[in-house]
Design an enzyme around this catalytic site. Sequence first.
Site, PDB file in Angstrom:
ATOM      1  N   GLY A 135    -101.839  10.754  87.067  1.00  0.00           N
ATOM      2  CA  GLY A 135    -101.622  10.006  88.302  1.00  0.00           C
ATOM      3  C   GLY A 135    -100.171   9.983  88.734  1.00  0.00           C
ATOM      4  O   GLY A 135     -99.878   9.871  89.932  1.00  0.00           O
TER       5      GLY A 135
ATOM      6  N   ASN B 141    -103.275  16.467  84.020  1.00  0.00           N
ATOM      7  CA  ASN B 141    -103.827  16.813  82.705  1.00  0.00           C
ATOM      8  C   ASN B 141    -105.115  16.069  82.376  1.00  0.00           C
ATOM      9  O   ASN B 141    -105.474  15.891  81.213  1.00  0.00           O
ATOM     10  CB  ASN B 141    -102.789  16.534  81.613  1.00  0.00           C
ATOM     11  CG  ASN B 141    -102.425  15.068  81.511  1.00  0.00           C
ATOM     12  OD1 ASN B 141    -102.230  14.401  82.522  1.00  0.00           O
ATOM     13  ND2 ASN B 141    -102.316  14.561  80.292  1.00  0.00           N
ATOM     14  N   GLU B 142    -105.844  15.626  83.409  1.00  0.00           N
ATOM     15  CA  GLU B 142    -107.039  14.817  83.192  1.00  0.00           C
ATOM     16  C   GLU B 142    -108.051  15.471  82.257  1.00  0.00           C
ATOM     17  O   GLU B 142    -108.697  14.783  81.451  1.00  0.00           O
ATOM     18  CB  GLU B 142    -107.709  14.506  84.538  1.00  0.00           C
ATOM     19  CG  GLU B 142    -107.055  13.397  85.336  1.00  0.00           C
ATOM     20  CD  GLU B 142    -105.810  13.832  86.076  1.00  0.00           C
ATOM     21  OE1 GLU B 142    -105.217  12.999  86.776  1.00  0.00           O
ATOM     22  OE2 GLU B 142    -105.425  15.020  85.964  1.00  0.00           O
TER      23      GLU B 142
ATOM     24  N   LEU C 280    -102.370   6.896  85.630  1.00  0.00           N
ATOM     25  CA  LEU C 280    -103.304   5.772  85.678  1.00  0.00           C
ATOM     26  C   LEU C 280    -103.336   5.040  84.343  1.00  0.00           C
ATOM     27  O   LEU C 280    -103.322   5.662  83.279  1.00  0.00           O
ATOM     28  CB  LEU C 280    -104.703   6.252  86.031  1.00  0.00           C
ATOM     29  CG  LEU C 280    -104.845   7.015  87.348  1.00  0.00           C
ATOM     30  CD1 LEU C 280    -106.310   7.333  87.611  1.00  0.00           C
ATOM     31  CD2 LEU C 280    -104.249   6.240  88.511  1.00  0.00           C
TER      32      LEU C 280
END
Length: 304
Positions: free
Chosen positions: A155, A179-180, A110
Amino acid sequence: MAAALSLARRIVPPGLQPLCSRAQAWGRSARQRPGLLLAQSRAFSNNKILVELDEGSGVATVKFKSPPVNSLSLDFLTELCISLEKLENNRGCRGVIFTSAIPKVFSSGLDITDMCGKSTEHYVEFWRAVQQMWLRLYGSNMVTIAAINGSSPAGGCLFALSCDYRIMADNPKFYIGLNESQLGIVAPFWFKDTFVNVVGHRVAERSLQLGSLHPAPEALQLGIVDELVPEEKLQEKAAAVLAQWLALPDHARQLTKSMMRKPVLDRLVTHQEDDVQHFVSFIAKESIQKSLRKYMEMLSKRKG
């Protein structure tokens, strides 16, 4: 039987309709002018997506071409949805191979700039676009193969997980994962559901909590990807795998895919607006914005 065949042709849930209105208009126009679809189906391109369709095999190759790192921006997501809708409308297209036209990166995930310092209206539009991308891809009636020729965090990993099969270039420098949490962000429930469906609950839980990015060999071991091949053989292998899948009767494969994926798709469709509002309220928090700004500054220094 008629209902079953109808479902086989289109298993995409109704929740993806808003973003794809332009694509639907294109499809109606094509049906009204039969020669148009054939003329445009061989190859079409926009600013960030290149699509090439081999009409003989019914296989399309979709290449991401949004430098520097194929970020999933609002513009990218919109163009991708439209491209997928065109392919769905073309009954001659049965399978798609997704890959990158940019060396060393499949997709960086993202676009941070779409989540930092923007208005509430922008956050709503952006998150709905992310939802629509996933609904369109995860519910596609086509066979979808991710030919991952570079790193694919966050994303980008979700995109690959949403395909039917994942083949990654055998390079330990390439990594993949959700890995957010490293950015102070929590992966939404439908990211989690997709991950769990691929690798199982324990692997997904550990990886999500740690925000792990897995090198290609480890990603294979954990089941995040299905195969590793030398990068120069990636496209050849993807085509071979796709041919195996396309050897099956379409209706049987499509109905089976719908049976396996529909509960997860329906969960997002049911809670779509709540998910948007949750994202907006979360991303607008000053602590989250501060974390994102810090990350962007780090990236800027790294480029410099």
